[in-house]
Design an enzyme around this catalytic site. Structure first.
Site, PDB file in Angstrom:
ATOM      1  N   LYS A 208      13.824  -7.439  -4.712  1.00  0.00           N
ATOM      2  CA  LYS A 208      12.879  -6.556  -4.023  1.00  0.00           C
ATOM      3  C   LYS A 208      13.499  -5.942  -2.762  1.00  0.00           C
ATOM      4  CE  LYS A 208       9.348  -4.634  -2.324  1.00  0.00           C
ATOM      5  NZ  LYS A 208       8.139  -4.045  -2.742  1.00  0.00           N
ATOM      6  N   ASN A 212      14.482  -1.915  -2.089  1.00  0.00           N
ATOM      7  CA  ASN A 212      13.903  -1.106  -1.012  1.00  0.00           C
ATOM      8  C   ASN A 212      14.969  -0.666  -0.009  1.00  0.00           C
ATOM      9  OD1 ASN A 212      11.346  -1.012  -1.982  1.00  0.00           O
ATOM     10  ND2 ASN A 212      10.377  -2.088  -0.280  1.00  0.00           N
ATOM     11  N   CYS A 264       6.483  -0.289   4.148  1.00  0.00           N
ATOM     12  CA  CYS A 264       7.483  -1.095   3.434  1.00  0.00           C
ATOM     13  C   CYS A 264       8.911  -0.919   3.941  1.00  0.00           C
ATOM     14  CB  CYS A 264       7.417  -0.776   1.951  1.00  0.00           C
ATOM     15  SG  CYS A 264       5.775  -1.007   1.295  1.00  0.00           S
TER      16      CYS A 264
HETATM   17  C1  UGA Z   1       8.207   1.969  -1.385  1.00  0.00           C
HETATM   18  C2  UGA Z   1       9.007   1.860  -2.693  1.00  0.00           C
HETATM   19  O1  UGA Z   1       9.301   3.176  -3.191  1.00  0.00           O
HETATM   20  C3  UGA Z   1       8.218   1.086  -3.739  1.00  0.00           C
HETATM   21  O2  UGA Z   1       9.025   0.909  -4.915  1.00  0.00           O
HETATM   22  C4  UGA Z   1       7.869  -0.294  -3.161  1.00  0.00           C
HETATM   23  O3  UGA Z   1       7.089  -1.066  -4.067  1.00  0.00           O
HETATM   24  C5  UGA Z   1       7.063  -0.116  -1.894  1.00  0.00           C
HETATM   25  O4  UGA Z   1       7.847   0.649  -0.956  1.00  0.00           O
HETATM   26  C6  UGA Z   1       6.786  -1.496  -1.358  1.00  0.00           C
HETATM   27  O5  UGA Z   1       7.723  -2.193  -0.950  1.00  0.00           O
HETATM   28  O6  UGA Z   1       5.630  -1.955  -1.457  1.00  0.00           O
HETATM   29  P1  UGA Z   1       6.189   3.524  -0.524  1.00  0.00           P
HETATM   30  O7  UGA Z   1       6.362   2.843   0.804  1.00  0.00           O
HETATM   31  O8  UGA Z   1       4.825   3.721  -1.075  1.00  0.00           O
HETATM   32  O9  UGA Z   1       7.034   2.737  -1.653  1.00  0.00           O
HETATM   33  O10 UGA Z   1       6.798   4.982  -0.345  1.00  0.00           O
HETATM   34  P2  UGA Z   1       8.026   5.826  -0.893  1.00  0.00           P
HETATM   35  O11 UGA Z   1       7.539   6.824  -1.853  1.00  0.00           O
HETATM   36  O12 UGA Z   1       9.146   4.974  -1.318  1.00  0.00           O
HETATM   37  O13 UGA Z   1       8.435   6.616   0.438  1.00  0.00           O
HETATM   38  C7  UGA Z   1       8.837   5.913   1.615  1.00  0.00           C
HETATM   39  C8  UGA Z   1       9.198   6.879   2.720  1.00  0.00           C
HETATM   40  O14 UGA Z   1      10.417   7.546   2.417  1.00  0.00           O
HETATM   41  C9  UGA Z   1       8.171   7.990   2.980  1.00  0.00           C
HETATM   42  O15 UGA Z   1       8.027   8.152   4.379  1.00  0.00           O
HETATM   43  C10 UGA Z   1       8.798   9.211   2.359  1.00  0.00           C
HETATM   44  O16 UGA Z   1       8.404  10.409   2.962  1.00  0.00           O
HETATM   45  C11 UGA Z   1      10.276   8.930   2.605  1.00  0.00           C
HETATM   46  N1  UGA Z   1      11.186   9.627   1.673  1.00  0.00           N
HETATM   47  C12 UGA Z   1      11.172   9.324   0.360  1.00  0.00           C
HETATM   48  C13 UGA Z   1      12.083  10.562   2.161  1.00  0.00           C
HETATM   49  O17 UGA Z   1      12.124  10.849   3.371  1.00  0.00           O
HETATM   50  N2  UGA Z   1      12.942  11.175   1.282  1.00  0.00           N
HETATM   51  C14 UGA Z   1      12.934  10.878  -0.040  1.00  0.00           C
HETATM   52  O18 UGA Z   1      13.754  11.475  -0.769  1.00  0.00           O
HETATM   53  C15 UGA Z   1      12.021   9.937  -0.511  1.00  0.00           C
END
Ligand code: UGA
Length: 455
Positions: A208, A212, A264
């Site tokens: 995990k 992440n 996360c």
């Molecule tokens: C993340 C992981 O993607 C999940 O697989 C995991 O289960 C979850 O954490 C957790 O540990 O519970 P999440 O926090 O919902 O999910 O959000 P993400 O979609 O991963 O985005 C995280 C951050 O990264 C956001 O602020 C988003 O804007 C940013 N991001 C994402 C970017 O700046 N660039 C990208 O290309 C992708």
């Protein structure tokens, strides 16, 4: 059919519990928060998650999903106990495991027959062993039990879909019996061809964090490239696209922006750094990703301030308040760093978010919340696109331009084309592509915008 108890009705617990009920299991969700349980019993959710409401209602109606504050009773009636309680960061960045251990103690005290105790929350490697020892210490008789790790990989905003169509399911156990019980629970997904990774508890725990932190590092990497692009006159969107076409790299999580936020990545990267250090293996790449993320966020704040020249007395419009689209979660959300920083420098802030305004309002002061993007733009000296909600992708930018007092656009999510914005005579800055245009624009004389409204 299994009798399942889900301890913790936060986003992970509620989504997982509801989806497991949807598979036909009998699920009791427990939370100590009476208000939350009352809300859920009334069929209402304590947070927004796409398509969850309907799933909760259906499973409650069909009698497979219920909610209670009686943790002891729920444990005693169940064979599989999932723990999905909070693991916030403590001051040193370590995961605070008090709630996890509290659940373990309660399970021990209520171990009336064999149970599998499954850790869903993200916990440092070695927590499974500690939970096992705690249950052993608190059980009254030598009733057998197993401990397992079953990390979640759900993204907020698409958690139900992610649960139903996962890239993989990870099951960490120390006994065949526990492995069989969990494999059976996930059989509906396995039938859908979701790969099942069966391994030890320690390996599952690390998978995990490793996943992440890798994603966080990927984001920090592209953000660093973005800053470099600005210096050398390159376009990070094209760099990312071309990189992503290499199958070994892949196109996802290569969007440059204002850095990662949410509940996360910031927490998990800090925790991994901290327990890796304790293990004597410093996670230098993860540490660098954390530093790069902090730098990125500060850089975007500096950029906003620079566009305002002197923030005092200026009006800033902010579009988007959640840490990403499709959620009302504002934890570690960039706009919640940006807004107080601009207010400290004397700017007035107006904002709009399709869903997250109530949750943001609890954490912000003196923000004028608006009914839509156009109201936000009215009289503004700077418009910041902070979260890439779909409805911000197709705004009438000519109209926005006309409404603003000074047409400065900071596109933290790179959703608008710099050339088109330049044609509309916006002073545009994006991430990894806008700054050279900004400089070019400043060099060029510009016709006074006759269409601009005075604020
Ligand atoms: C993340 C992981 O993607 C999940 O697989 C995991 O289960 C979850 O954490 C957790 O540990 O519970 P999440 O926090 O919902 O999910 O959000 P993400 O979609 O991963 O985005 C995280 C951050 O990264 C956001 O602020 C988003 O804007 C940013 N991001 C994402 C970017 O700046 N660039 C990208 O290309 C992708």
């Amino acid at each position: 059919m299994q009798r399942i108890c889900m301890v913790g009705t936060g986003y992970v617990g509620l989504v997982t519990g509801t989806c497991l009920a949807d598979f036909g299991n009998q699920v009791i969700c427990v939370d100590l928060d009476e208000e939350k349980v009352a809300l859920l019993r009334g069929g209402r959710l304590p947070f927004y998650e796409f398509s969850l409401q309907e799933l909760v209602e259906r499973n409650m109606r069909q009698g497979r999903l219920s909610f209670t504050t009686d943790i002891a009773g729920a444990i005693r009636r169940s064979r599989v106990i999932f723990s999905a309680v909070g693991t916030p960061s403590d001051r040193a960045g370590r995961a605070d495991l008090r709630q996890v251990f509290e659940v373990a103690r309660t399970v021990g005290e209520n171990l009336n027959d064999y149970k599998v105790v499954v850790q869903k929350s993200t916990v440092p490697v070695g927590t499974g062993a500690k939970v096992k020892a705690l249950i052993e210490k608190h059980r009254r008789k030598k009733t057998p039990f197993d401990v397992a790790s079953n990390p979640e990989f759900l993204r907020e905003g698409s958690a139900v879909e992610d649960f139903m169509r996962p890239n993989r399911v990870v099951i960490g156990t120390w006994t065949q019996k526990a492995e069989d019980i969990l494999s059976e629970i996930y059989r509906p997904l396995y039938l859908n061809e979701a790969p099942l990774v069966k391994t030890s508890v320690e390996t599952a725990e690390l998978i995990k964090y490793a996943s992440n932190a890798f994603l966080a590092a990927k984001i920090s990497y592209i953000n660093e490239m973005a800053l470099l692009c600005e210096k050398v006159g390159a376009d990070v969107k094209v760099v990312a696209r071309a990189m992503g076409l290499d199958h070994r790299i892949g196109p996802k999580f290569l969007h440059a922006g204002a850095g990662y936020g949410g509940s996360c990545f910031p927490k998990d990267t800090l925790a991994l750094m901290s327990f890796a250090r304790e293990a004597g293996i410093p996670a230098t790449i993860v540490e660098a990703a954390i530093r790069a993320n902090r730098h990125q966020r500060q850089e975007m704040i500096r950029r906003a301030e620079a566009m305002l020249k002197e923030p005092r007395g200026k009006v800033v419009g902010v579009l988007g308040l959640s840490f990403k689209p499709q959620t009302d979660d504002v934890r570690e959300a960039f706009p919640l760093l940006l807004i107080p920083a601009l207010q400290r420098r004397g700017a007035r802030v107006r904002a709009f978010d399709p869903i997250a305004m109530p949750s943001a309002a609890r954490k912000l002061r003196q923000v004028e919340f608006c009914k839509d993007a156009y109201e936000v733009a009215h009289g503004a000296d700077l418009l910041v696109i902070a979260t890439e909600w779909n409805e911000f992708r197709m705004l009438d930018m000519r109209k926005i331009h006309g409404l603003m007092r000074t047409p400065n656009l900071l596109d933290c999510r790179n959703i608008y084309d710099p050339d088109e914005m330049e044609k509309l005579t916006f002073t545009y800055a994006g991430v990894g592509r806008g700054v050279h245009l900004l400089r070019a624009a400043q060099r060029r004389p510009r016709k006074p915008a006759a269409t601009r409204a005075e604020g």
